[in-house]
Write an enzyme that holds these catalytic residues in place. Structure first.
Site: not given
Length: 256
Positions: A134, A108
């Site tokens: 994350y 990501s």
């Protein structure tokens, strides 16, 4: 298709069979939050399949509260990185036998600003922040892909990491529960700017099947193009250290 929820997996497989006319779609149970499940899946796959041309590591959780996997790992790092790490290394012999083969790791853009907290990977000593965690897990995806490439290119196994885009899926379910005001403010404009699942799959497909991409093994992609990762995503010493620590955490011995 490796799926945690077999009911939903079979439904998706039926849609694929119907839309493509390809009846050779197999669904198998795999829970990336369980090392036992990963080992069982890898064992069954190795026993029933002769070849593995492409492995796409696509599972993920995002911004969840601090919960632990059955093995005691913080869930975002446990699912997003450690589960995929173990799955990939257990299938490396198949990938090598099937060379040229590829591993595609869905990372990501959130890796930007991320940091591998080697001294406290699971936030047992430091306050837990779901966004920081994350980012760590997505940076781990990128570093794993880079180190995997270094170790396997001589065997004809290529490794790619990618940012798929912001996609309209259930991945953001925790944003609504943990940040309701932010979610409400962003909901309409964000929905319009998000990719559909089909659009979001394109860079994964590109990395999986584009001819000649082997020369870019270890690289990072976005929107079906080479993309320069953040500096922290090119730290080879951190990538090697993460590999060694990950192997110990999941109980993987390369000599076995």
């Amino acid at each position: 298709m490796a799926c945690r929820d077999m009911r939903r997996g079979e439904k998706a497989a039926s849609e694929i069979r119907w839309s493509t006319g390809n009846g050779n779609v197999v669904v198998r149970q795999l829970d990336l939050s369980s090392l036992r499940s990963v080992r069982e899946f890898a064992s069954k796959l190795s026993a029933t399949e002769d070849q593995l041309d492409i492995l796409i590591n696509n599972a993920g959780v995002m911004l969840c509260p601090k919960i632990l996997t059955e093995d005691g790992f913080e869930t975002q790092l446990g699912v997003n990185h450690l589960g995929h790490f173990l799955l990939t290394v257990l299938l490396l012999d198949m990938l090598k036998r099937s060379a040229p083969s590829r591993v595609v790791n869905v990372s990501s853009i959130a890796h930007v600003g991320g940091k591998i907290n080697f001294e406290d990977l699971f936030y047992n000593k430091t306050p837990y922040d779901s966004l920081v965690s994350y980012r760590q897990s997505k940076l781990a995806n990128l570093l794993f892909s880079r180190e995997l490439s270094r170790r396997t290119r001589v065997f004809g196994v290529s490794s790619f990491a990618l940012h798929p885009g912001v996609i309209r899926t259930e991945l953001g379910r925790y944003v609504e529960t943990r940040y309701p005001l932010l979610s409400a403010i962003l909901q309409v404009p964000a929905w319009l700017l998000m990719k559909t699942p089909k659009q979001g799959a394109q860079t994964s497909i590109y990395c999986a099947v584009t001819e000649g991409l082997e020369v870019h093994t270890g690289c990072y992609f976005s929107d079906c193009k080479l993309k320069e990762p953040a500096p922290e995503g090119k730290d080879d010493l951190a990538a090697m250290r993460l590999w060694d620590i990950s192997a110990k955490l999941v109980g993987y011995n390369e000599e076995d």
